[in-house]
Design a protein around this motif. Structure first.
Motif, PDB file in Angstrom:
ATOM      1  N   LEU A  29       0.812  -1.215   0.000  1.00  0.00           N
ATOM      2  CA  LEU A  29       0.000   0.000   0.000  1.00  0.00           C
ATOM      3  C   LEU A  29       0.850   1.271   0.000  1.00  0.00           C
ATOM      4  CD1 LEU A  29      -2.834  -1.112   2.423  1.00  0.00           C
ATOM      5  CD2 LEU A  29      -2.898  -0.987  -0.066  1.00  0.00           C
ATOM      6  N   LYS A  30       1.979   1.247   0.677  1.00  0.00           N
ATOM      7  CA  LYS A  30       2.862   2.408   0.720  1.00  0.00           C
ATOM      8  C   LYS A  30       3.374   2.752  -0.687  1.00  0.00           C
ATOM      9  CE  LYS A  30       7.071   4.109   2.912  1.00  0.00           C
ATOM     10  NZ  LYS A  30       8.136   3.801   3.874  1.00  0.00           N
ATOM     11  N   ASN A  33       0.438   4.040  -2.851  1.00  0.00           N
ATOM     12  CA  ASN A  33       0.104   5.407  -2.486  1.00  0.00           C
ATOM     13  C   ASN A  33       1.102   6.396  -3.091  1.00  0.00           C
ATOM     14  OD1 ASN A  33      -1.362   7.457  -1.113  1.00  0.00           O
ATOM     15  ND2 ASN A  33       0.177   7.424   0.509  1.00  0.00           N
ATOM     16  N   ARG A  34       2.376   6.080  -3.025  1.00  0.00           N
ATOM     17  CA  ARG A  34       3.401   6.965  -3.590  1.00  0.00           C
ATOM     18  C   ARG A  34       3.278   7.044  -5.111  1.00  0.00           C
ATOM     19  NH1 ARG A  34       9.028   5.265  -1.412  1.00  0.00           N
ATOM     20  NH2 ARG A  34       9.684   6.965  -2.788  1.00  0.00           N
ATOM     21  N   HIS A  37       0.404   9.318  -5.893  1.00  0.00           N
ATOM     22  CA  HIS A  37       0.798  10.699  -5.584  1.00  0.00           C
ATOM     23  C   HIS A  37       1.692  11.269  -6.688  1.00  0.00           C
ATOM     24  CE1 HIS A  37       1.898  14.208  -3.258  1.00  0.00           C
ATOM     25  NE2 HIS A  37       3.167  13.926  -3.494  1.00  0.00           N
TER      26      HIS A  37
END
Length: 101
Positions: A29-30, A33-34, A37
């Motif tokens: 997920l990290k 998400n990046r 973004h």
């Protein structure tokens, strides 16, 4: 109790220009998400470096444990290839998300 070890693994096949086939796993997920973004941002040099790093992480999270670093991403892929893989991969993630099995 929900058993995470029982979750069925799904893979997205990619054939690299060197002929190697890798089975990509869904990103953590990290990383996801990046990526989202960065995709919303512009194309400043710093953001491109982060894009290459995130793309290398995405490609390196595979069943074969084949590692691709950001420098290799810059050297091996052109813009259209990278965007093509990302587009197909995110389409696959959306489709897999909707499949209850």
């Amino acid at each position: 109790m929900y058993d995470l070890t029982a979750v069925r693994r799904r893979y997205f096949k990619v054939k690299l220009s060197n002929g190697r086939v890798i089975d990509l796993e869904p990103p953590k997920l990290k990383t996801l998400n990046r990526l989202v973004h960065v995709a919303k941002g512009g194309q400043e040099p710093e953001e491109l470096d982060e894009t290459f790093e995130l793309f290398s992480r995405l490609l390196s999270k595979n069943k074969q444990h084949y590692r691709i670093c950001a420098a290799q991403v810059e050297e091996w892929f052109d813009w259209d290839e990278m965007i093509g893989i990302l587009t197909e991969f995110f389409g696959w993630l959306n489709q897999e998300k909707r499949d209850p099995n």
